[in-house]
Design an enzyme around this catalytic site. Structure first.
Site, short mmCIF file in Angstrom:
data_model
loop_
_atom_site.label_atom_id
_atom_site.label_comp_id
_atom_site.label_asym_id
_atom_site.label_seq_id
_atom_site.Cartn_x
_atom_site.Cartn_y
_atom_site.Cartn_z
N ASN A 219 0.80 -1.22 0.00
CA ASN A 219 0.00 0.00 0.00
C ASN A 219 0.84 1.27 0.00
O ASN A 219 0.31 2.37 -0.20
CB ASN A 219 -0.95 0.02 1.20
CG ASN A 219 -0.23 -0.07 2.52
OD1 ASN A 219 0.18 -1.15 2.91
ND2 ASN A 219 -0.07 1.05 3.22
N TYR B 8 15.44 -4.45 15.24
CA TYR B 8 15.25 -4.32 13.79
C TYR B 8 16.38 -5.04 13.06
O TYR B 8 16.14 -5.79 12.10
CB TYR B 8 15.21 -2.85 13.38
CG TYR B 8 15.05 -2.65 11.89
CD1 TYR B 8 13.85 -2.95 11.25
CD2 TYR B 8 16.10 -2.16 11.10
CE1 TYR B 8 13.70 -2.78 9.88
CE2 TYR B 8 15.96 -1.97 9.74
CZ TYR B 8 14.76 -2.29 9.13
OH TYR B 8 14.61 -2.13 7.77
#
Length: 325
Positions: A30, A179
């Protein structure tokens, strides 16, 4: 890792060959890298399945893509990689062969939180969700034509390690460290998947890609406080545009020169910017023993077990056999 063929010339999206007849699944399509990847593959004729966690953002992206490419063959499906039930539902609903799976979605450096199944969010979404999705779609990929799995990592994987004794960050958590762990896990997974596919002679390619330092909404949607402020500035002053950053995963997904086990990243200094080239993962990320340990743990945590058994060959588009009751 295969490095026999170099990336030819200054590769751009104009070099993508005709993708007509191919079905591509792009996670996190998206916005950012995922959106550009979906758009360019659709522009070249692919049937692209965009996935998004947020329905409103997904529909906005679909409308935007169709507005720019009215003849494109695209659709939107819901997928929340933070929920393994959603991953199963998405995979169960796919009833066609898949030619390319691009494991692109991710979260970056948020405060500590847990997924629905209780995993640290970055490890759970960036690695475990994609591990489960790939395994659940393996039969669909086997039925594809020149099928590929492209897993998107980061240069920060070079700072990563797997905290096998503290995967959920309950003992000690740092947004950047976890991360890096998740991106390190992506590399271990992509290379181990390549080894297992080759050993079993399954005709699916597993490749890795990273975008260098590209300006996406990851830098603003995950981090908080001072880190968010710093990344906002570096996005503006240092980062390359998302159009260029997406070229690496596009090359891995579509170039006829790409080979299983390759890692594609920018050709500029420190792999921060530039056009696609072959790059090397951190040496420790190529260790088969660490990869096997992570693989076994990932199967245990997700409940998804890969089947690499030899299958009879069948024409592209033929129905996938179903198990007997």
């Amino acid at each position: 890792m295969t490095t026999a063929l170099a990336v030819p010339g200054r590769w751009t999206a104009d070099n993508i060959p005709d993708q007509t007849g191919r079905t591509v699944v792009v996670t996190g399509a998206n916005s950012g890298l995922g959106y550009v990847t979906a758009r360019e593959l659709a522009r070249h004729g692919a049937h692209v399945i965009l996935t998004a966690r947020n329905a409103d953002k997904g529909r906005a992206a679909l409308d935007r893509l169709r507005g720019g490419l009215p003849e494109s063959d695209v659709e939107l499906r819901s997928l929340d990689l933070a929920d393994l039930d959603s991953v199963h539902a998405f995979a169960d609903a796919l009833d066609t062969p898949v030619d390319v799976l691009i494991n692109n979605a991710g979260v970056m450096m948020p405060p500590r939180s847990l997924t629905k199944q209780g995993f640290e969010s970055q490890f759970g979404i960036n690695h475990l969700g994609h591990f489960a999705l790939t395994g659940l779609l393996m039969e669909r990929l086997r039925a594809g034509c020149d099928p590929r799995v492209v897993t998107v990592s980061s240069t920060l994987h070079k700072n990563g390690a797997i905290r096998f004794d503290d995967l959920d960050g309950g003992h000690s958590y740092s947004p950047r460290g976890f991360y890096a762990q998740s991106k390190y896990a992506n590399v271990l997974f992509g290379l181990e998947l390549d080894r297992r596919l080759r050993a079993s002679e399954v005709p699916v390619l597993s490749l890795l890609a990273h975008p260098g330092y590209s300006a996406t909404n990851l830098q603003s949607s995950g981090p908080t406080g001072l880190l968010k402020a710093i990344l906002k500035v570096t996005n503006r002053l240092i980062a390359q545009d998302v159009e260029t950053g997406a070229l690496n995963q596009l090359y891995a997904a579509a170039s006829p020169h790409a080979q299983g086990g390759q890692f594609i990243g920018p050709d500029g200094r420190n792999e921060a910017k530039g056009h696609p080239t072959l790059v090397r993962p951190a040496e420790s990320a190529t260790d088969p023993e660490t990869a096997r340990r992570l693989w076994d743990l990932s199967e245990q945590l997700t409940g998804v077990h890969y089947d690499f058994a030899v299958r009879p060959t069948r024409p592209h588009g033929a129905p996938t056999p179903t198990a007997s009751p």
